[in-house]
Design an enzyme around this catalytic site. Structure first.
Site, PDB file in Angstrom:
ATOM      1  N   HIS A   8       0.816  -1.220   0.000  1.00  0.00           N
ATOM      2  CA  HIS A   8       0.000   0.000   0.000  1.00  0.00           C
ATOM      3  C   HIS A   8       0.846   1.264   0.000  1.00  0.00           C
ATOM      4  O   HIS A   8       0.351   2.341  -0.309  1.00  0.00           O
ATOM      5  CB  HIS A   8      -0.981  -0.003   1.182  1.00  0.00           C
ATOM      6  CG  HIS A   8      -0.368   0.271   2.522  1.00  0.00           C
ATOM      7  ND1 HIS A   8      -0.044  -0.722   3.426  1.00  0.00           N
ATOM      8  CD2 HIS A   8      -0.042   1.442   3.126  1.00  0.00           C
ATOM      9  CE1 HIS A   8       0.449  -0.175   4.524  1.00  0.00           C
ATOM     10  NE2 HIS A   8       0.471   1.137   4.360  1.00  0.00           N
TER      11      HIS A   8
ATOM     12  N   ASP B 182       0.187  -7.660   1.495  1.00  0.00           N
ATOM     13  CA  ASP B 182       0.610  -6.262   1.631  1.00  0.00           C
ATOM     14  C   ASP B 182       2.121  -6.112   1.615  1.00  0.00           C
ATOM     15  O   ASP B 182       2.703  -5.378   2.429  1.00  0.00           O
ATOM     16  CB  ASP B 182       0.023  -5.649   2.910  1.00  0.00           C
ATOM     17  CG  ASP B 182       0.121  -4.121   2.897  1.00  0.00           C
ATOM     18  OD1 ASP B 182       0.241  -3.540   1.802  1.00  0.00           O
ATOM     19  OD2 ASP B 182       0.077  -3.513   3.990  1.00  0.00           O
TER      20      ASP B 182
ATOM     21  N   SER C 194       4.796   2.432   7.888  1.00  0.00           N
ATOM     22  CA  SER C 194       4.430   1.285   7.053  1.00  0.00           C
ATOM     23  C   SER C 194       5.589   0.870   6.158  1.00  0.00           C
ATOM     24  O   SER C 194       6.196   1.705   5.477  1.00  0.00           O
ATOM     25  CB  SER C 194       3.212   1.620   6.188  1.00  0.00           C
ATOM     26  OG  SER C 194       2.058   1.749   6.970  1.00  0.00           O
TER      27      SER C 194
END
Length: 328
Positions: A144, A174, A249
């Site tokens: 993402h 992911d 992230s």
């Protein structure tokens, strides 16, 4: 006058003497021993080649060859009891973990083309973190973080920046693998997330807010197998109370030995929520990382081969040059 017959008689007398007749060895062609020599040579060469091959494998397994090849560095097996105590090596301090891993975590900036309502193109930017997997430039981040990016830039801890190439991704887990052109990087050592227990010390390193690269936070492992739904996809993640924020992230979650056990990918937030961070366990994605590096994709997945767009306003209709709203 010389009598020639006398000379002949003497020669004949000498022939009658009791002396062994000289026997000259017969000439043996070398080709009779050729096969034996060739066989011995092949055996020696095979032994030398086999020994060299075994030596190379041993050296690679122990990371003694520095030739820039793609190698994932796996932590050595350690004797760990049920409480997570290592009988062979002591745990590192937070300061030691920070110093040991500083050059293995990177900042990531992305650019993406977008269009205004009047079809004017502009560029949006994003940010995240990444972790160096190999000395020759393979980097893992979250899918993402780089989804739909038209440009990906990686910043090392020393400030050097590189344009990155997307090698492949696995949206279901992911993760995405990037590649930069540098053969002298500092890769992480992969730990075993399956050996972690609740309460173990963990350290998160990343780029919170997209502006604070190299930020180190610490905490404990709060849960091992927390089922979380992210963008409609269920994932089983590690839970930690180490502080993570947008921009973390794709960053690293390390254990007390400085080994990578997870990739930070989510944070629950709200006015009354604190200390809920999540990471993808390295044990669940290690084989997928290897497949993407080697082949560019994860094997065994089926794809329909189409992309669906819901054209529900004039801007999208103009962008895709269609006259009616609907699913295309």
């Amino acid at each position: 006058m010389i009598d020639n017959n006398e000379g002949v008689s003497k020669i004949e007398e000498n022939k009658d003497l009791d002396q062994p007749e000289r026997v000259y060895p017969k000439f043996e062609p070398a080709k009779k021993n050729y096969f034996r020599y060739v066989l011995i040579g092949v055996m020696i060469f095979s032994l030398a080649l086999g020994g060299s091959y075994i030596g190379v494998l041993w050296a690679l397994n122990n990371h003694l060859i520095d030739d820039g090849t793609t190698v994932l560095y796996q932590a050595a097996d350690k004797v760990i009891d049920k409480l997570g105590n290592d009988s062979a090596l002591g745990e590192l301090s937070i300061q030691e973990i920070a110093a040991f891993t500083a050059d293995s975590v990177v900042e990531i900036k992305t650019e993406q083309a977008a269009y205004s309502y009047f079809m004017q193109e502009y560029v949006t930017s994003g940010s995240g973190s990444g972790v160096i997997l190999t000395q020759d430039g393979f980097i893992i981040t979250c899918y993402h973080v780089i989804a739909n990016a038209t440009k990906i830039i990686v910043y090392l801890n020393n400030g050097v920046e590189y344009d990155a190439t997307l090698i492949g991704q696995d949206a279901d887990n992911d993760i995405a693998i990037l590649k930069i052109n540098d053969a002298n990087l500092t890769p992480v050592i992969l730990g075993d997330s399956q050996k972690m227990v609740v309460g173990d010390t963990v350290v998160a390193v990343g780029n919170p807010l997209g502006e604070l690269g190299g930020t180190v936070t610490s905490g404990i492992l709060s849960a091992l197998d927390r089922e979380i739904t992210i963008d409609g996809t269920k994932m089983n993640l590690l839970q930690t109370n180490a502080a993570v924020n947008p921009g973390n992230s794709g960053g690293a979650l390390f254990n007390a030995y400085g080994e990578l056990i997870g990739i930070i990918n989510a944070k629950s937030s709200g006015n009354s929520i604190e200390g809920l961070g999540f990471a993808i366990p390295i044990a669940t994605i290690k084989d997928k990382i290897e497949q993407i590096i080697e082949q560019g994709y994860v094997t065994g997945k089926r794809a329909l081969g189409i992309t669906i767009v819901d054209v529900n306003d004039d801007r999208l209709a103009t962008q895709y040059e269609v006259e009616e709203y609907g699913i295309y």
